[in-house]
Design a protein around this motif. Structure first.
Motif, PDB file in Angstrom:
ATOM      1  N   GLN A  41       0.837  -1.209   0.000  1.00  0.00           N
ATOM      2  CA  GLN A  41       0.000   0.000   0.000  1.00  0.00           C
ATOM      3  C   GLN A  41       0.869   1.255   0.000  1.00  0.00           C
ATOM      4  N   GLU A  42       1.904   1.246   0.843  1.00  0.00           N
ATOM      5  CA  GLU A  42       2.801   2.408   0.919  1.00  0.00           C
ATOM      6  C   GLU A  42       3.545   2.598  -0.398  1.00  0.00           C
ATOM      7  N   ARG A  43       3.888   1.485  -1.011  1.00  0.00           N
ATOM      8  CA  ARG A  43       4.591   1.551  -2.289  1.00  0.00           C
ATOM      9  C   ARG A  43       3.685   2.172  -3.344  1.00  0.00           C
ATOM     10  N   LYS A  44       2.419   1.813  -3.333  1.00  0.00           N
ATOM     11  CA  LYS A  44       1.474   2.336  -4.317  1.00  0.00           C
ATOM     12  C   LYS A  44       1.249   3.826  -4.115  1.00  0.00           C
ATOM     13  N   GLN A  45       1.277   4.253  -2.833  1.00  0.00           N
ATOM     14  CA  GLN A  45       1.010   5.655  -2.538  1.00  0.00           C
ATOM     15  C   GLN A  45       2.140   6.565  -3.000  1.00  0.00           C
TER      16      GLN A  45
END
Lengths: 153, 764
Positions: free
Chosen positions: B759-763
């Motif tokens: 999720q953090e990577r996508k953000q």
């Protein structure tokens, strides 16, 4: 509670005893026959400290009612040594340092013997599976497995 | 350099044959004529007032011989650290006025058989008024929380404060600061032999058969709580089916069993069932740890500031000691000039913690080792190099005054890393990790100003040797080590030595088997006693062989003149020559060894041990990203043990510890309902590692030859467990590329961490 008559063979001797219907095989062995080598670790069949051979099969004796053993043959750890001479599985456990507190040891030895009776040349993986139902909190199983491999030879 | 004949060899254990035959007598096996069965009635509520206890129906049941509760037992209180402060004597034998955890002892019966005792428990009527309960130390400290013990409004029974230097100065001058909060879970020692007691009162004396680790402590605490003189109590220490620390305390079952025996004037046995073992025996303290560290640009540790909240449970027990060691050891693991530790011992309505292998160190080292890896990554420094440049060195004195003699830390780090192929390129989701350890290895002067052990060495007419010593065999191999050392010093065979250490009426004092002290302290005691006996043996040998004592050598039960082996005699012959004469003598050597350590002050400052143990474990794991399941491929465990008296026994201790560490890291957790009831008090739902779960284990024994240790040996008992969970979790974090802060690391937690990372990577 009305007692029940029971005849069974334990360690190659015939016994005629009276038991309560709710008595476990483990309780019969320890309390009436005074065979203290088989241990109670959990009473729910999870730890294997109570392992005995029941007509040649390894079982958790805490889960078997004594009355179920009518006419059956039970072998406990006390049947292994011949006088002062240890059974090869016992000797392997002693020599390989497979015994620390020793509480799981009788059950372990029973399970290993049961394995070797049906599979004389087990792999390490087969040994580990065979003793999966015998919990040990002291050894990490490493030297127990080594002992079983040595006993197989 | 003398060639050792017995020490250094993996001789079979002294008690192995009787254990292999099923003949060893454990506490649970003891039977006395006319023995009654005792059972304890336990509270079903975590926090409740006791309004009324009516045991009349139980007393009337045929076969019931005694029913007891607080009314008969009195309100005297006990606690392991009562000698430090009476506030720690907070446990009464039975609950008085109120119960404080699910499982607390409320009443007890003694009956002719188990079924009658069980029935009698059901016939005891207890009226409770349920109170709100608290089950988390952070909650317990908040205003308005239920108060577990009167007088402690914030439920903090004690705060441990340890400090050195100026932590804030370190933070001001830091290149980088790291701050993280860690959480560790409650786990159960889960020894295979449940806790037990057999008591018999006769002729004004109380005899107790117990699997205790500390028979002399048990004698003292029992006599005090029962209002007897210590000499009225005799403890027979039986074979012990594991205890791992939980056999240090007196448990309520001990005085309860004694009171039943004294009331009925018959022997009484109480054995815990496995559910009681989880609920009413001691556990490892869960805790929250916030660690803030400062490093210089070169990677030198400048400051460490630890705030810890320990869930003590309902009663004190080992809370003070565990909370102290947690801080002391974690902060001494590496060289840090400035440190501050605040450890709060917090009451909750949970089953309460006690000693469990490592005694706070596994908790503290988990947090410290994770922090080390996080810092290394943050600085871009190799995690092994980072540990090396901050390592303790031989001859150091730590800022807490611990005098390091031998220290094989760097050698352990290098050999463990090599064994695991630390620098090998690995595919995604495969990783390696390490953790160091620092622990006492030369005794532990932590329970009063005494850390000694006495030994007598008696040579018999047939040349065999009897050693009477105060320390205890708890499965670690104590009897074996003692026999090896006596045999080596005297020059008899290992088989010709017998060890006696089971009767407090006869054996000399030893505080007990704890703190990894048995080999170092007991070993030195018997070594010195054997030397004392040897001096006398050589005196008579010199007379017999017409030589000087210094010209004589012994081995294999014989004594001869150096360089002239034809002039020889059997040790038996010499012994008899000294005894069968006018004014003769049986050769008896005595010694009492207490290490050159000092009792720490309230800040934990002081050289509490005669030597310190070091080690490093390195773990390789594979994580399945679909299921979150962790496979441990191999564990390399390098331990500085000073000198291997019995290599096989040392490996056994390390291998067993790793299994416990594996459970601590991945599978073991006591789970509770919101009302404080243990949900998994059995081995089906509380997951101990089984044989198929164990990875390849590579124990590495590093010998640094400690000058104070017997033949150079240091302790191992707890050391094998301290770095295991941290090393496993460090490896997992490297494998999945994200950090974890809580034990146990379950598949669910791994999947959640992977999802969060995604999720953090996508953000971004």
């Amino acid at each position: 509670m009305k007692k029940v008559d029971l005849t069974l063979r334990v360690n190659n001797e015939t016994w005629q005893v009276e038991v309560n219907p709710n008595q476990t095989l483990l309780g019969l062995l320890r309390e009436q026959l005074h065979l203290m080598g088989t241990k109670e670790g959990c009473s729910t069949g999870d730890c294997g400290a109570c392992t005995v051979l029941f007509n040649g099969e390894p079982v958790n004796s805490c889960l078997i009612l004594a009355v179920e053993a009518e006419g059956c043959s039970i072998l406990t750890i006390e049947s292994f040594a011949d006088g002062d001479d240890l059974h090869p599985v016992q000797e392997a456990f002693v020599q390989k340092g497979a015994i620390q507190c020793g509480f799981c040891t009788p059950g372990m030895i029973l399970s290993v013997k049961a394995l070797l009776d049906r599979n004389p040349e087990p792999t390490e993986s087969e040994i580990r599976e065979a003793i999966a139902g015998n919990l040990c909190r002291c050894t990490g199983y490493a030297k127990i497995v080594e002992a079983a491999m040595a006993a197989a030879e | 350099m003398v060639t050792l004949k017995v020490v250094g060899k993996s001789v079979p254990r002294k008690d192995a044959i009787e254990k292999a035959m099923g003949k060893a007598v454990y506490g649970v096996d003891v039977s006395r004529p006319g023995m009654l069965c005792g059972r304890i009635l336990r509270s079903p509520h975590a926090h409740a007032l006791i309004k009324k206890i009516d045991s009349s129906r139980a007393e009337a049941l045929p076969g019931v011989k005694a029913v007891l509760s607080a009314a008969e037992a009195g309100d005297k209180r006990y606690g392991f650290f009562e000698h430090v402060d009476e506030k720690f004597a907070d446990k009464s034998i039975f609950a008085i006025h109120k119960v404080r955890f699910v499982g607390e002892e409320v009443a007890a019966v003694a009956a002719e058989d188990e079924d009658t005792a069980e029935e009698a428990l059901r016939l005891i009527d207890v009226e409770y008024e349920i109170l709100p309960s608290v089950h988390d130390p952070l909650e317990a400290m908040k205003p308005g929380s239920p108060i577990v013990h009167d007088g402690f409004k914030d439920n903090v029974v004690h705060t441990v404060n340890i400090y050195n230097g100026e932590v804030e100065e370190g933070f001001r001058s830091a290149y980088r600061i790291f701050e993280n909060t860690y959480k560790v879970q409650p786990v159960s020692p889960s020894a295979m032999e449940p806790h037990q007691c057999v008591a018999e009162y006769s002729g004004g004396r109380l005899m107790v058969w117990s699997s205790t680790q500390m028979p002399f402590f048990l004698r003292k605490h029992l006599s005090e709580i029962l209002g007897l003189k210590e000499k009225q109590v005799r403890i027979f220490k039986t074979a012990t089916g594991g205890r791992f620390g939980s056999g240090m305390d007196m448990h309520a079952l001990d005085p309860i069993c004694c009171l039943l025996a004294m009331k009925t004037r018959r022997p009484v046995r109480i054995v815990y069932n496995r559910e009681e073992e989880f609920v009413a025996a001691r556990i490892r303290h869960p805790a929250y740890l916030r660690i803030k560290t400062a490093v210089s640009e070169e990677g030198k540790l400048l400051s460490i500031d630890v705030k810890c909240k320990v869930d003590n449970g309902a009663y004190s027990s080992m809370g003070l000691g565990v909370t102290s060691v947690l801080g002391q050891n974690a902060m001494s693991l590496y060289r840090v000039p400035n440190m501050r530790y605040e450890g709060k011992v917090v009451y909750t309505n949970n089953p309460y913690g006690g000693a469990f292998r490592g005694y706070g160190n596994p908790q503290g080292t988990f947090a410290m080792a994770r922090q080390m890896d996080i810092m290394a990554k943050g600085l871009g420094i190799d995690p092994l190099h980072f540990r090396k440049i901050n390592a303790n060195k031989p001859g150091d004195e730590t800022v807490l005054g611990q005098k390091i003699t031998t220290c094989g830390f760097v050698e352990c780090l290098e050999s463990a890393a090599k064994a695991i192929d630390f620098y090998k390129e690995r595919p995604k989701y495969q990783g390696v990790g390490v953790s160091g350890l620092f622990h006492v290895g030369g005794g532990a002067r932590v329970h009063g100003n005494n850390d000694g052990c006495g030994a007598y060495v008696k040579i018999e007419d047939d040349g065999t040797v009897s050693v009477i010593v105060g320390g205890q065999e708890i499965g670690q191999g104590y009897l074996t080590i003692i026999a090896q050392i006596a045999a080596e010093v005297l020059g008899v065979t290992y088989d010709d030595v017998r060890v006696f250490n089971t009767d407090t009426d006869i054996m000399p004092f030893d505080i007990g088997s704890h703190g990894s002290r048995s080999t170092f302290v007991g070993g030195n005691a018997v070594r010195l006693a054997a030397l004392d006996a040897k001096e006398k043996l050589l005196k008579y040998g010199a007379e017999f062989l017409e030589a000087r004592p210094e010209d004589l050598e012994t081995a294999d039960g014989k004594i001869w003149i150096k360089g002239n082996p034809a002039r020889s005699a059997g040790i038996a012959e010499i012994v008899r020559s000294g005894k069968y004469r006018s004014k003769g003598e049986q050769i008896l050597g005595t010694a009492y060894y207490d290490p050159p350590s000092e009792e720490p002050d309230r800040q934990g400052r002081g050289n509490k041990s005669g030597a310190y143990a070091f080690g490093v474990q390195a773990v390789e794991v594979f994580v399945d990203p679909e299921t979150g399941e962790v496979t441990i491929v191999r564990v390399a465990a390098a331990h500085d043990i000073g000198k291997a008296i019995n290599p096989s026994a040392l490996e056994g201790q390390i291998e067993g510890s790793i299994a416990q560490g594996l459970g601590y890291a991945l599978t073991e957790e006591m789970l509770f309902s919101e009302n404080g009831k243990v949900l998994n008090p059995n081995f089906r739902d509380y997951l101990l590692p089984t044989a198929p779960d164990m990875p390849s284990l590579i124990p590495i024994l590093v010998e640094t030859n400690d000058p104070e240790g017997p033949f150079g040996a240091k302790g191992i008992g707890e050391c094998g467990l301290v770095p295991t969970a941290p090393a496993i979790v460090n490896a997992i974090c490297n494998a999945i590329g994200t950090e974890l802060f809580e034990l146990p690391v379950t598949p669910q937690k791994i999947l959640a961490a992977l999802a969060k990372k995604e999720q953090e990577r996508k953000q971004q």
